[in-house]
Design an enzyme around this catalytic site. Structure first.
Site, PDB file in Angstrom:
ATOM      1  N   ASP A  80       0.887  -1.144   0.000  1.00  0.00           N
ATOM      2  CA  ASP A  80       0.000   0.000   0.000  1.00  0.00           C
ATOM      3  C   ASP A  80       0.939   1.212   0.000  1.00  0.00           C
ATOM      4  O   ASP A  80       2.087   1.102   0.396  1.00  0.00           O
ATOM      5  CB  ASP A  80      -0.831  -0.043   1.288  1.00  0.00           C
TER       6      ASP A  80
ATOM      7  N   ASP B 145      -1.025  -0.537   6.154  1.00  0.00           N
ATOM      8  CA  ASP B 145      -1.081   0.013   7.505  1.00  0.00           C
ATOM      9  C   ASP B 145      -2.446  -0.208   8.138  1.00  0.00           C
ATOM     10  O   ASP B 145      -2.704   0.246   9.234  1.00  0.00           O
ATOM     11  CB  ASP B 145      -0.728   1.504   7.501  1.00  0.00           C
TER      12      ASP B 145
ATOM     13  N   ASP C 150      -7.207  -0.761   3.992  1.00  0.00           N
ATOM     14  CA  ASP C 150      -6.695  -1.937   3.303  1.00  0.00           C
ATOM     15  C   ASP C 150      -6.799  -3.220   4.139  1.00  0.00           C
ATOM     16  O   ASP C 150      -6.208  -4.237   3.808  1.00  0.00           O
ATOM     17  CB  ASP C 150      -5.257  -1.727   2.808  1.00  0.00           C
TER      18      ASP C 150
HETATM   19  P1  ADP Z   1      -3.579   4.719  -0.269  1.00  0.00           P
HETATM   20  O1  ADP Z   1      -3.833   3.617  -1.230  1.00  0.00           O
HETATM   21  O2  ADP Z   1      -2.590   5.686  -0.819  1.00  0.00           O
HETATM   22  O3  ADP Z   1      -3.235   4.253   1.108  1.00  0.00           O
HETATM   23  P2  ADP Z   1      -6.374   5.217   0.448  1.00  0.00           P
HETATM   24  O4  ADP Z   1      -6.990   4.036  -0.211  1.00  0.00           O
HETATM   25  O5  ADP Z   1      -6.296   5.229   1.923  1.00  0.00           O
HETATM   26  O6  ADP Z   1      -4.928   5.572  -0.172  1.00  0.00           O
HETATM   27  O7  ADP Z   1      -7.140   6.494  -0.033  1.00  0.00           O
HETATM   28  C1  ADP Z   1      -7.253   6.752  -1.417  1.00  0.00           C
HETATM   29  C2  ADP Z   1      -7.543   8.170  -1.715  1.00  0.00           C
HETATM   30  O8  ADP Z   1      -8.836   8.511  -1.224  1.00  0.00           O
HETATM   31  C3  ADP Z   1      -6.595   9.151  -1.079  1.00  0.00           C
HETATM   32  O9  ADP Z   1      -5.465   9.367  -1.879  1.00  0.00           O
HETATM   33  C4  ADP Z   1      -7.478  10.403  -0.998  1.00  0.00           C
HETATM   34  O10 ADP Z   1      -7.451  11.076  -2.231  1.00  0.00           O
HETATM   35  C5  ADP Z   1      -8.864   9.856  -0.779  1.00  0.00           C
HETATM   36  N1  ADP Z   1      -9.256   9.881   0.631  1.00  0.00           N
HETATM   37  C6  ADP Z   1      -9.466   8.827   1.418  1.00  0.00           C
HETATM   38  N2  ADP Z   1      -9.821   9.179   2.663  1.00  0.00           N
HETATM   39  C7  ADP Z   1      -9.826  10.536   2.651  1.00  0.00           C
HETATM   40  C8  ADP Z   1     -10.106  11.527   3.640  1.00  0.00           C
HETATM   41  N3  ADP Z   1     -10.439  11.222   4.896  1.00  0.00           N
HETATM   42  N4  ADP Z   1     -10.012  12.828   3.269  1.00  0.00           N
HETATM   43  C9  ADP Z   1      -9.664  13.157   2.019  1.00  0.00           C
HETATM   44  N5  ADP Z   1      -9.378  12.295   1.060  1.00  0.00           N
HETATM   45  C10 ADP Z   1      -9.462  10.983   1.356  1.00  0.00           C
HETATM   46 MG    MG Z   2      -3.672   3.305   3.029  1.00  0.00          MG
END
Ligand code: ADP
Ligand code: MG
Length: 637
Positions: A328, A530, A534
């Site tokens: 991730d 983390d 995921d």
């Molecule tokens: P990653 O795969 O990088 O860990 P996530 O799956 O956790 O990312 O989140 C994907 C995307 O969704 C983030 O890059 C962001 O654009 C958006 N996102 C998720 N949660 C939030 C939040 N609480 N506030 C703003 N944007 C969010």
């Molecule tokens: Mg993440």
């Protein structure tokens, strides 16, 4: 040494003395036989009892049966010393093995020396006001929200937040990381760390049972219950092997003398029965049965010493077969701490925009949310007024949607990525020319500007990828919910093989399933995350590795392996440990079976006598146990 082990030791010594005296006296049979039965029964009675219990339960074919038949046979054939010696050395081997198991078990709990014995709680008077006194209680009895005091040198018993005092904590027992951490008021602390110098007042945020230390101990203690494939193989093997050996021994005792009789030679009953008995002694598979589980046990122990918690023997085995590591991005390869680089095209003034965004983000645990809250505090110096927030909803992998009470009425406010904007039907979304993660804003159904934030790669990420390649990982892949530009940039910087961007949590699962479907043979796929957005992937992969157990409960639950701190380099460490443990375990399996087969053949043709059998058996057991214990010392790799 425990009581049982001491008793065995006394029996061994007693038998040794009596047998030596009898040997020196050189008595004639049957007196010698009768007297020799004394040391024989002294050293072997428990095995004979176990063997007869096995017969009674119609499951006679185990090592006790082999030992009893072989030694009783030897006694009756007139080989008294041999009969006693087989039991004698077998008991020495058993004692050695039980001592080793006990020791590695103790080692593990010692190195997992995080179990708190008590908590000092502030005594409250009838009105609930602290009286200034402290009471030492069982940590189980402390409710959430009570104030506990941890003095220098004491372990923090329960997770909580520091409300007074500052100090340095040693988290080595938890993370394998010997660098102390400074803590002060407002800092979250976890149970199991040791307070080095100051006095800390801590308000508990969890019950003892839900605190980090309890969770980790549970996990380590239950690790042994999950049997690996190799272990299952061994118990199956022993079940088939023992009866086969018994039948072969019987044939060896009967067939050649019968053949001699038919061909009118002397039958030589005594010689062939002796060989059959020797064959039985040699065949005892104890080294195998003992050393494999011990090897896994020691491997798990060694790993936990290095800050890698493995939830079961099967995961250690799978980890050693990993050929693809899927990561991730946020919080795993990057720090997950975003700086606000700019607020563009905002329809309200910058400070208000940041305040409202921080408000709707205030119930999210996402690293983006945490970072925006921090940015608001730093720029305005004010605390958030949460009464302004009326309604809030998090859309996982997309962002947050809420309602805010403002002087002009109630605002619909959303913050998130492009997907969220699409879902809300927002038009005229403006893209940014700089590379960075964008938090787009929508106010009352209109585009409201975006906040450009940037994350930093962890300093160890690049070397981690390089080292993974070096230890034989074929594919390194990153999955991210972030936009393509950011994903590609991180992928290129770190030297990853593939990057897939703009994935929702369920897309990540689908991607991993696709990879699982395409993999070859025994290869396994690991997913490292983390636990934020995921957790389902952590469960789905062949082995799920969670980073930084010091915080995310979801990750601890969902993962098969937990790395105690945030350093991705620990992934390399974990795989190396698994490889080493499995190598040692297989060494033991091949070594034990190999020597056994060799001895069996030598015994059957009469080259190996009972003494040879004894030493082969005890020798293999001792060597296998020593080898297994090597896995405990996998610390510096
Ligand atoms: P990653 O795969 O990088 O860990 P996530 O799956 O956790 O990312 O989140 C994907 C995307 O969704 C983030 O890059 C962001 O654009 C958006 N996102 C998720 N949660 C939030 C939040 N609480 N506030 C703003 N944007 C969010
Ligand atoms: Mg993440």
């Amino acid at each position: 040494m425990n009581k049982k082990q001491k008793k065995t030791l006394y029996r061994i010594v007693g038998t040794g003395i009596i047998a030596a005296i009898l040997m020196a006296l050189k008595l004639e049979d049957p007196l010698n036989f009768i007297l020799m039965m004394v040391p024989y029964l002294l050293i072997g009675y428990d095995i004979i009892i176990k063997a007869s219990k096995g017969i009674k339960n119609l499951q006679p074919f185990d090592e006790n049966f082999l030992m009893t038949v072989a030694t009783l046979g030897a006694m009756i054939l007139g080989e008294h010393i041999e009969g006693v010696a087989v039991m004698f050395f077998y008991q020495i081997g058993e004692l050695f093995q039980s001592y080793a198991v006990g020791k590695s078990r103790r080692n593990i709990s010692e190195l997992m020396d995080i179990r708190p014995d008590y908590a000092n709680v502030e005594v409250l008077n009838d009105e609930g006001v602290p009286t200034g006194e402290l009471e030492r209680v069982d940590p189980y009895d402390v409710e959430i929200g009570r104030v506990i005091v941890v003095k220098a040198g004491e372990k923090i018993p329960i997770d909580g937040i520091v409300i007074e005092g500052n100090s340095t904590l040693n988290t080595a027992a938890l993370t394998g990381e010997s660098l102390p951490r400074d803590v002060f008021s407002g800092y979250e602390v976890i149970s199991g760390s040791v307070n080095i110098n100051g006095l800390l007042k801590i308000r508990t945020t969890k019950e003892f049972g839900d605190s980090t230390a309890s969770k980790i101990l549970d996990m380590v203690e239950n690790a042994g219950n999950k049997k690996s494939k190799s272990e299952k193989f061994i118990s199956k093997f022993a079940k088939i092997y023992t009866p086969i050996v018994c039948i072969l021994a019987l044939l060896l005792a009967i067939a050649p003398p019968l053949f001699n009789l038919i061909s009118q030679n002397p039958p030589l009953w005594g010689q062939w029965i002796y060989r059959a008995l020797t064959f039985l002694v040699i065949s005892c598979p104890c080294a195998l049965v003992v050393s494999v589980p011990l090897g896994f046990f020691a491997g798990i122990g060694g790993a936990s010493k290095a800050g890698v918690l493995v939830k079961g023997a099967n995961y250690l085995e799978t980890l050693s077969k990993v050929k693809t590591v899927v990561f991730d991005k946020t919080g795993t390869l990057t720090q997950g701490v975003f700086d606000v680089a700019g607020i563009h095209h905002g329809v309200l003034d910058t400070e208000t925009l940041l305040e409202y965004t921080a408000l709707v983000e205030s119930y999210s645990n996402h690293p983006i949310a945490v970072s925006i809250a921090k940015a608001y505090h730093e720029t305005s110096g004010k605390a958030l007024d949460k009464t302004k927030l009326i309604d809030i909803k998090e859309v996982s992998g997309q962002g947050v949607i809420g309602k805010i009470k403002d002087e002009s009425g109630i605002l619909d406010f959303a913050a998130g990525n492009e997907k969220l904007m699409e879902a809300l039907g927002i038009e005229n979304v403006i893209h940014c020319r700089s590379v960075g993660t964008l938090v787009h804003l929508a106010i009352n159904g209109e585009y409201g500007g975006h906040i450009l934030i940037s994350d930093m790669e962890k300093p160890e990420s690049k070397d981690t990828i390089k080292l993974l390649k070096k230890i034989g990982i074929k594919d390194t892949i990153m999955l991210t919910g972030d936009i393509k530009a950011v994903g590609e940039k991180v992928g290129k910087d770190l030297g990853l093989d593939k990057v897939f961007s703009q994935l929702l949590p369920q897309d990540k699962v689908a991607k991993v399933e696709e990879l699982l479907g395409a993999k070859k043979g025994n290869d396994a796929i690991a997913f490292v995350g983390d636990g934020i957005n995921d957790a389902p992937v952590l469960t789905r992969a062949d082995v799920g590795i969670a980073m930084g157990a010091l915080g995310s409960d979801a990750a601890i639950e969902a993962a098969d392996i937990v790395l105690m701190d945030d350093n991705p380099m620990n992934i390399v460490k974990a795989i190396k440990i698994a490889n080493k443990a499995m190598r040692i375990i297989y060494e033991n399996i091949y070594f034990a079976i190999g020597i056994k087969l060799l001895c069996l053949v030598l015994g059957a043709v009469g080259i190996a006598n009972m003494w040879f059998a004894i030493f082969a058996d005890v020798g293999v057991l001792v060597l296998a146990v020593l080898n297994a214990i090597r896995t405990l010392s996998v610390r510096k790799m």
